[in-house]
Motif scaffolding. Structure first.
Motif, PDB file in Angstrom:
ATOM      1  N   UNK A 101       0.834  -1.206   0.000  1.00 43.18           N
ATOM      2  CA  UNK A 101       0.000   0.000   0.000  1.00 43.18           C
ATOM      3  C   UNK A 101       0.869   1.257   0.000  1.00 43.18           C
ATOM      4  N   UNK A 102       1.959   1.225   0.758  1.00 46.14           N
ATOM      5  CA  UNK A 102       2.856   2.389   0.790  1.00 46.14           C
ATOM      6  C   UNK A 102       3.486   2.622  -0.579  1.00 46.14           C
ATOM      7  N   UNK A 103       3.886   1.561  -1.236  1.00 51.44           N
ATOM      8  CA  UNK A 103       4.481   1.690  -2.567  1.00 51.44           C
ATOM      9  C   UNK A 103       3.446   2.200  -3.559  1.00 51.44           C
ATOM     10  N   UNK A 104       2.232   1.681  -3.470  1.00 53.33           N
ATOM     11  CA  UNK A 104       1.161   2.116  -4.377  1.00 53.33           C
ATOM     12  C   UNK A 104       0.859   3.603  -4.189  1.00 53.33           C
ATOM     13  N   UNK A 105       0.784   4.050  -2.953  1.00 52.55           N
ATOM     14  CA  UNK A 105       0.492   5.470  -2.721  1.00 52.55           C
ATOM     15  C   UNK A 105       1.649   6.352  -3.174  1.00 52.55           C
ATOM     16  N   UNK A 106       2.883   5.872  -3.014  1.00 53.11           N
ATOM     17  CA  UNK A 106       4.037   6.634  -3.485  1.00 53.11           C
ATOM     18  C   UNK A 106       4.010   6.755  -5.015  1.00 53.11           C
ATOM     19  N   UNK A 107       3.653   5.666  -5.705  1.00 53.83           N
ATOM     20  CA  UNK A 107       3.554   5.713  -7.163  1.00 53.83           C
ATOM     21  C   UNK A 107       2.471   6.672  -7.611  1.00 53.83           C
ATOM     22  N   UNK A 108       1.340   6.680  -6.907  1.00 60.06           N
ATOM     23  CA  UNK A 108       0.252   7.601  -7.253  1.00 60.06           C
ATOM     24  C   UNK A 108       0.694   9.052  -7.071  1.00 60.06           C
ATOM     25  N   UNK A 109       1.423   9.332  -5.994  1.00 59.27           N
ATOM     26  CA  UNK A 109       1.931  10.686  -5.768  1.00 59.27           C
ATOM     27  C   UNK A 109       2.900  11.093  -6.873  1.00 59.27           C
ATOM     28  N   UNK A 110       3.775  10.174  -7.270  1.00 58.06           N
ATOM     29  CA  UNK A 110       4.722  10.466  -8.334  1.00 58.06           C
ATOM     30  C   UNK A 110       4.009  10.705  -9.655  1.00 58.06           C
ATOM     31  N   UNK A 111       2.946   9.931  -9.924  1.00 57.24           N
ATOM     32  CA  UNK A 111       2.163  10.138 -11.144  1.00 57.24           C
ATOM     33  C   UNK A 111       1.484  11.501 -11.135  1.00 57.24           C
ATOM     34  N   UNK A 112       0.949  11.896  -9.974  1.00 58.90           N
ATOM     35  CA  UNK A 112       0.308  13.210  -9.864  1.00 58.90           C
ATOM     36  C   UNK A 112       1.320  14.325 -10.095  1.00 58.90           C
ATOM     37  N   UNK A 113       2.511  14.183  -9.512  1.00 56.67           N
ATOM     38  CA  UNK A 113       3.549  15.196  -9.707  1.00 56.67           C
ATOM     39  C   UNK A 113       3.962  15.274 -11.175  1.00 56.67           C
ATOM     40  N   UNK A 114       4.050  14.123 -11.823  1.00 61.17           N
ATOM     41  CA  UNK A 114       4.411  14.089 -13.237  1.00 61.17           C
ATOM     42  C   UNK A 114       3.340  14.770 -14.089  1.00 61.17           C
ATOM     43  N   UNK A 115       2.080  14.545 -13.749  1.00 69.27           N
ATOM     44  CA  UNK A 115       0.985  15.192 -14.480  1.00 69.27           C
ATOM     45  C   UNK A 115       1.025  16.708 -14.277  1.00 69.27           C
ATOM     46  N   UNK A 116       1.329  17.136 -13.060  1.00 68.77           N
ATOM     47  CA  UNK A 116       1.441  18.576 -12.792  1.00 68.77           C
ATOM     48  C   UNK A 116       2.576  19.179 -13.601  1.00 68.77           C
ATOM     49  N   UNK A 117       3.708  18.462 -13.669  1.00 67.92           N
ATOM     50  CA  UNK A 117       4.850  18.954 -14.440  1.00 67.92           C
ATOM     51  C   UNK A 117       4.514  19.049 -15.916  1.00 67.92           C
ATOM     52  N   UNK A 118       3.776  18.064 -16.420  1.00 66.75           N
ATOM     53  CA  UNK A 118       3.371  18.106 -17.822  1.00 66.75           C
ATOM     54  C   UNK A 118       2.455  19.286 -18.071  1.00 66.75           C
ATOM     55  N   UNK A 119       1.555  19.537 -17.142  1.00 68.05           N
ATOM     56  CA  UNK A 119       0.595  20.624 -17.300  1.00 68.05           C
ATOM     57  C   UNK A 119       1.236  21.991 -17.232  1.00 68.05           C
ATOM     58  N   UNK A 120       2.296  22.131 -16.462  1.00 65.93           N
ATOM     59  CA  UNK A 120       2.933  23.438 -16.324  1.00 65.93           C
ATOM     60  C   UNK A 120       4.114  23.621 -17.263  1.00 65.93           C
ATOM     61  N   UNK A 121       4.457  22.593 -18.003  1.00 60.88           N
ATOM     62  CA  UNK A 121       5.624  22.711 -18.874  1.00 60.88           C
ATOM     63  C   UNK A 121       5.307  23.433 -20.176  1.00 60.88           C
ATOM     64  N   UNK A 122       4.040  23.589 -20.474  1.00 58.47           N
ATOM     65  CA  UNK A 122       3.674  24.273 -21.706  1.00 58.47           C
ATOM     66  C   UNK A 122       3.701  25.774 -21.487  1.00 58.47           C
ATOM     67  N   UNK A 123       4.159  26.468 -22.473  1.00 57.54           N
ATOM     68  CA  UNK A 123       4.235  27.919 -22.409  1.00 57.54           C
ATOM     69  C   UNK A 123       2.997  28.478 -23.073  1.00 57.54           C
ATOM     70  N   UNK A 124       2.231  29.243 -22.335  1.00 59.69           N
ATOM     71  CA  UNK A 124       1.011  29.827 -22.895  1.00 59.69           C
ATOM     72  C   UNK A 124       1.302  31.242 -23.335  1.00 59.69           C
ATOM     73  N   UNK A 125       0.963  31.504 -24.568  1.00 57.34           N
ATOM     74  CA  UNK A 125       1.135  32.842 -25.101  1.00 57.34           C
ATOM     75  C   UNK A 125      -0.105  33.163 -25.920  1.00 57.34           C
ATOM     76  N   UNK A 126      -0.893  34.143 -25.500  1.00 54.99           N
ATOM     77  CA  UNK A 126      -2.108  34.452 -26.248  1.00 54.99           C
ATOM     78  C   UNK A 126      -1.771  34.988 -27.645  1.00 54.99           C
ATOM     79  N   UNK A 127      -2.677  34.740 -28.579  1.00 60.77           N
ATOM     80  CA  UNK A 127      -2.457  35.167 -29.936  1.00 60.77           C
ATOM     81  C   UNK A 127      -2.418  36.681 -30.062  1.00 60.77           C
ATOM     82  N   UNK A 128      -3.055  37.392 -29.153  1.00 60.73           N
ATOM     83  CA  UNK A 128      -3.060  38.851 -29.210  1.00 60.73           C
ATOM     84  C   UNK A 128      -1.663  39.448 -29.046  1.00 60.73           C
ATOM     85  N   UNK A 129      -0.751  38.660 -28.491  1.00 68.70           N
ATOM     86  CA  UNK A 129       0.608  39.168 -28.285  1.00 68.70           C
ATOM     87  C   UNK A 129       1.361  39.317 -29.595  1.00 68.70           C
ATOM     88  N   UNK A 130       0.882  38.648 -30.624  1.00 66.08           N
ATOM     89  CA  UNK A 130       1.579  38.729 -31.911  1.00 66.08           C
ATOM     90  C   UNK A 130       1.014  39.787 -32.746  1.00 66.08           C
TER      91      UNK A 130
END
Length: 130
Positions: A101-130
């Protein structure tokens, strides 16, 4: 000595297209070799990681059983005493379940952190800036 025939000279010389085709083929071969090498090294690393993890799990279990044996024996019913400090199969099973159970919860936490990193790794730039 062969005579020089100007009529066939143009067709006998390599064209830029043929050179480009050879370059493309060489680049493709190099890329394929790189992918093959990556696959083989990844497979080897995966096997080593699995074996290391399995060995660590066996070692953890062995240490837990050894600690329990040194405290009060394998099974309290074998020695005739009813002490709770002895090692029983139930305690081993509970310990293993808790570890899983401890290993499973640690893997879930790591997956959540990875998803957060994926979500914040994109650079958002509105089209109005161009």
């Amino acid at each position: 000595m062969e005579s020089l025939n100007l009529n066939t000279l143009a067709t006998s010389l390599p064209t830029p297209y043929q050179n480009a085709e050879k370059d493309l083929l060489n680049n493709f071969k190099a890329a394929a070799l790189s992918i093959t090498t990556l696959y083989r090294s990844s497979r080897s690393a995966s096997k080593r990681a699995y074996n290391a993890g399995y060995a660590a799990a066996c070692n953890d279990l062995l240490m837990m059983i050894q600690q329990g044996v040194s405290v009060g024996g394998i099974d309290a019913s074998e020695s005739g005493s009813s002490s709770e400090s002895g090692m029983t199969i139930g305690k081993v099973m509970d310990w293993i379940e808790a570890r899983m159970e401890a290993i499973k919860s640690r893997e879930e936490e790591e997956d959540e952190e990875e998803e957060k990193e994926k979500g914040t790794s994109y650079f958002y730039c509105p089209l109005e800036a161009f």
